[in-house]
Scaffold this motif. Structure first.
Motif, mmCIF file in Angstrom:
data_model
loop_
_atom_site.group_PDB
_atom_site.id
_atom_site.type_symbol
_atom_site.label_atom_id
_atom_site.label_comp_id
_atom_site.label_asym_id
_atom_site.label_seq_id
_atom_site.Cartn_x
_atom_site.Cartn_y
_atom_site.Cartn_z
ATOM 1 N N TYR A 1 7.768 19.757 -13.668
ATOM 2 C CA TYR A 1 7.653 20.438 -12.382
ATOM 3 C C TYR A 1 6.519 19.851 -11.530
ATOM 4 C CZ TYR A 1 9.069 24.259 -9.320
ATOM 5 O OH TYR A 1 9.579 24.996 -8.282
ATOM 6 N N GLY A 2 6.146 18.605 -11.841
ATOM 7 C CA GLY A 2 5.119 17.933 -11.065
ATOM 8 C C GLY A 2 5.706 17.213 -9.856
ATOM 9 N N GLN A 3 4.838 16.487 -9.156
ATOM 10 C CA GLN A 3 5.235 15.778 -7.942
ATOM 11 C C GLN A 3 5.029 14.274 -8.122
ATOM 12 O OE1 GLN A 3 3.587 17.856 -4.224
ATOM 13 N NE2 GLN A 3 2.284 18.662 -5.860
ATOM 14 N N PHE A 4 6.003 13.517 -7.650
ATOM 15 C CA PHE A 4 5.922 12.052 -7.689
ATOM 16 C C PHE A 4 6.239 11.522 -6.292
ATOM 17 C CE2 PHE A 4 7.619 7.836 -7.913
ATOM 18 C CZ PHE A 4 6.892 7.189 -8.900
ATOM 19 N N VAL A 5 5.325 10.744 -5.728
ATOM 20 C CA VAL A 5 5.504 10.191 -4.384
ATOM 21 C C VAL A 5 5.438 8.676 -4.467
ATOM 22 C CG1 VAL A 5 4.699 10.153 -1.993
ATOM 23 C CG2 VAL A 5 4.404 12.228 -3.380
ATOM 24 N N GLN A 6 6.510 8.018 -4.041
ATOM 25 C CA GLN A 6 6.555 6.552 -4.021
ATOM 26 C C GLN A 6 6.086 6.063 -2.651
ATOM 27 O OE1 GLN A 6 7.597 4.562 -6.748
ATOM 28 N NE2 GLN A 6 6.733 2.885 -5.527
ATOM 29 N N ILE A 7 4.911 5.422 -2.632
ATOM 30 C CA ILE A 7 4.356 4.876 -1.394
ATOM 31 C C ILE A 7 4.581 3.370 -1.330
ATOM 32 C CG2 ILE A 7 2.289 4.617 0.021
ATOM 33 C CD1 ILE A 7 1.141 7.091 -1.318
ATOM 34 N N GLY A 8 4.296 2.659 -2.421
ATOM 35 C CA GLY A 8 4.451 1.208 -2.454
ATOM 36 C C GLY A 8 5.908 0.794 -2.379
ATOM 37 N N LEU A 9 6.174 -0.289 -1.660
ATOM 38 C CA LEU A 9 7.530 -0.813 -1.520
ATOM 39 C C LEU A 9 7.727 -1.998 -2.454
ATOM 40 C CD1 LEU A 9 7.922 -0.743 2.370
ATOM 41 C CD2 LEU A 9 8.754 0.934 0.709
ATOM 42 N N ALA A 10 8.747 -1.902 -3.306
ATOM 43 C CA ALA A 10 9.008 -2.974 -4.274
ATOM 44 C C ALA A 10 9.688 -4.173 -3.630
ATOM 45 C CB ALA A 10 9.858 -2.440 -5.417
ATOM 46 N N GLY A 11 10.453 -3.942 -2.592
ATOM 47 C CA GLY A 11 11.158 -5.035 -1.928
ATOM 48 C C GLY A 11 12.506 -5.358 -2.534
ATOM 49 N N LYS A 12 12.802 -4.771 -3.695
ATOM 50 C CA LYS A 12 14.098 -5.001 -4.336
ATOM 51 C C LYS A 12 14.382 -3.855 -5.303
ATOM 52 C CE LYS A 12 11.973 -8.008 -7.807
ATOM 53 N NZ LYS A 12 11.957 -9.362 -8.418
ATOM 54 N N PRO A 13 15.657 -3.581 -5.614
ATOM 55 C CA PRO A 13 15.993 -2.483 -6.515
ATOM 56 C C PRO A 13 15.521 -2.754 -7.946
ATOM 57 C CG PRO A 13 17.913 -3.189 -5.230
ATOM 58 C CD PRO A 13 16.857 -4.234 -5.038
ATOM 59 N N PHE A 14 15.308 -1.681 -8.691
ATOM 60 C CA PHE A 14 15.022 -1.790 -10.120
ATOM 61 C C PHE A 14 15.484 -0.505 -10.802
ATOM 62 C CE2 PHE A 14 11.121 -0.356 -8.016
ATOM 63 C CZ PHE A 14 10.854 0.835 -8.684
ATOM 64 N N GLU A 15 15.605 -0.557 -12.112
ATOM 65 C CA GLU A 15 16.109 0.584 -12.863
ATOM 66 C C GLU A 15 14.985 1.551 -13.218
ATOM 67 O OE1 GLU A 15 18.267 -0.562 -16.302
ATOM 68 O OE2 GLU A 15 19.896 -1.527 -15.189
ATOM 69 N N VAL A 16 15.306 2.845 -13.153
ATOM 70 C CA VAL A 16 14.393 3.880 -13.638
ATOM 71 C C VAL A 16 15.200 4.846 -14.511
ATOM 72 C CG1 VAL A 16 12.837 3.765 -11.662
ATOM 73 C CG2 VAL A 16 14.749 5.368 -11.612
ATOM 74 N N ASP A 17 14.478 5.609 -15.316
ATOM 75 C CA ASP A 17 15.100 6.616 -16.182
ATOM 76 C C ASP A 17 15.329 7.873 -15.342
ATOM 77 O OD1 ASP A 17 15.951 8.307 -18.137
ATOM 78 O OD2 ASP A 17 14.090 8.269 -19.303
ATOM 79 N N PHE A 18 16.419 7.875 -14.568
ATOM 80 C CA PHE A 18 16.654 8.977 -13.641
ATOM 81 C C PHE A 18 16.847 10.322 -14.344
ATOM 82 C CE2 PHE A 18 18.361 11.271 -10.030
ATOM 83 C CZ PHE A 18 17.637 10.734 -8.977
#
Length: 344
Positions: free
Chosen positions: A259-276
């Motif tokens: 129930y925490g918060q995650f904010v993506q600020i940095g831009l990777a520039g390309k897709p990548f996989e995450v454990d959705f």
């Protein structure tokens, strides 16, 4: 005058050229640029790998401060001699759902200074008068050139997230954006962990000087173990991912509590996989962050003018406009923090 021009599409195709000075028009202001900063997106413009629309030939640069030297008809919010910085949203429709709700950073028709319209890597630039923000008397031009990225940080940390006094916050990536995020989180009463890699050793040292409660070199230390020890196994309350790296994002999703918060600020520039599925199992509130809006500028200006955020420590290099290639290379090699361009 001289300006740094992206003169054609495809990688490269950027050089300093003689260009015409802007001619002020109604509702616009002409500004003498005193200091401008290099953004990661400027590198993407150079390499032609950015998703935001770019219209060559265009003078690049969008983080800047300067002095108003001329005002167009209908301008009443500033005068010649005012010290200012400016938002980058040069144009947007004003009628879509996002614009009507104040989220003009998300307008489908948003056109950006330094991408679509001539920007700030030049002696003079011109912007709509209602995009400018006046600098406080105790804020220098160098600090003023960093207000735009700080406004982006304030949008992520204040508009899109909620930090409470006593929260434990992880900032992933100790670049200029990460170090601004650290300071905003500290201003809200958080305990802050800043993580980086071997290449960030010097930056992690600066993070300590700016108030980080714990710095972690993930190349040599186990971040998740340290987070577990600090939080009794719960995980951090908020993660701000500022590195734009796949490992930073993946680890951040592991480090944040249920129930925490995650904010993506940095831009990777390309897709990548995450454990959705992890997002579902932990009911993490995940959001991206793009640019800034008026409220985040207001927060940024207040934080700097009241001394809650130190921007002077982040301006580590300054180059002449003619030396832009060395400046961009210094930025790309992660030497120092914020790299400034001086056009006079």
């Amino acid at each position: 005058m001289k300006g740094l021009v992206k003169y054609a599409a495809e990688p490269g195709n950027m050089e300093v050229r003689e260009v015409a000075e802007p001619v002020v028009k109604p509702d616009f202001v002409k500004i003498e640029v005193m200091s401008s900063g290099i953004c990661g997106s400027d590198l993407h413009i150079l390499h032609s790998d950015i998703a935001i629309p770019v219209r060559p030939p265009v003078i690049t640069g969008h983080e800047f401060s300067g002095v108003v030297v001329e005002v167009g008809d209908g301008v009443s919010n500033c005068k010649v001699g005012d010290r200012i910085s400016s938002e980058t949203a040069y144009g947007y429709c004003g009628t879509c759902e996002n614009c009507k709700n104040g989220r003009y950073n998300l307008c489908d028709h948003r056109l950006t200074l330094g991408y679509w319209f001539n920007g700030a890597f030049a002696e003079y630039t011109m912007v709509p008068a209602d995009r400018i923000h006046k600098l406080a008397d105790n804020v220098s031009f160098k600090e003023g050139a960093l207000l735009e990225p700080l406004a982006c940080v304030c949008h992520a940390t204040i508009d899109l997230a909620r930090i409470k006094a006593g929260d434990i916050v992880l900032v992933s990536g100790p670049g200029a954006i990460g170090l601004m995020t650290l300071q905003v989180a500290k201003a809200h009463g958080a305990t802050v962990i800043v993580s980086g890699t071997d290449i960030d050793v010097e930056r992690l040292g600066i993070a300590q000087k700016l108030g980080a409660d714990l710095v972690v070199n993930v190349s040599r230390e186990k971040l998740l173990d340290l987070v577990g020890d600090l939080t009794d196994g719960r995980g951090v309350d908020v993660v701000f991912e500022c590195s734009g790296s796949a490992p930073g994002t993946r680890t951040g999703l592991e480090a944040v509590k249920k129930y925490g918060q995650f904010v993506q600020i940095g831009l990777a520039g390309k897709p990548f996989e995450v454990d959705f599925p992890r997002i579902c199992y932990k009911e993490i509130k995940v959001t991206g962050s793009l640019g800034s809006i008026w409220s985040s500028w207001d927060s940024a200006i207040r934080l700097v003018s009241t001394g809650k955020v130190n921007l002077k420590a982040l301006a580590t290099h300054e180059f002449k406009l003619e030396d832009w290639e060395e400046a961009f290379r210094t930025f790309e090699e992660k030497k120092g923090l914020k790299i400034l361009i001086k056009t006079h």
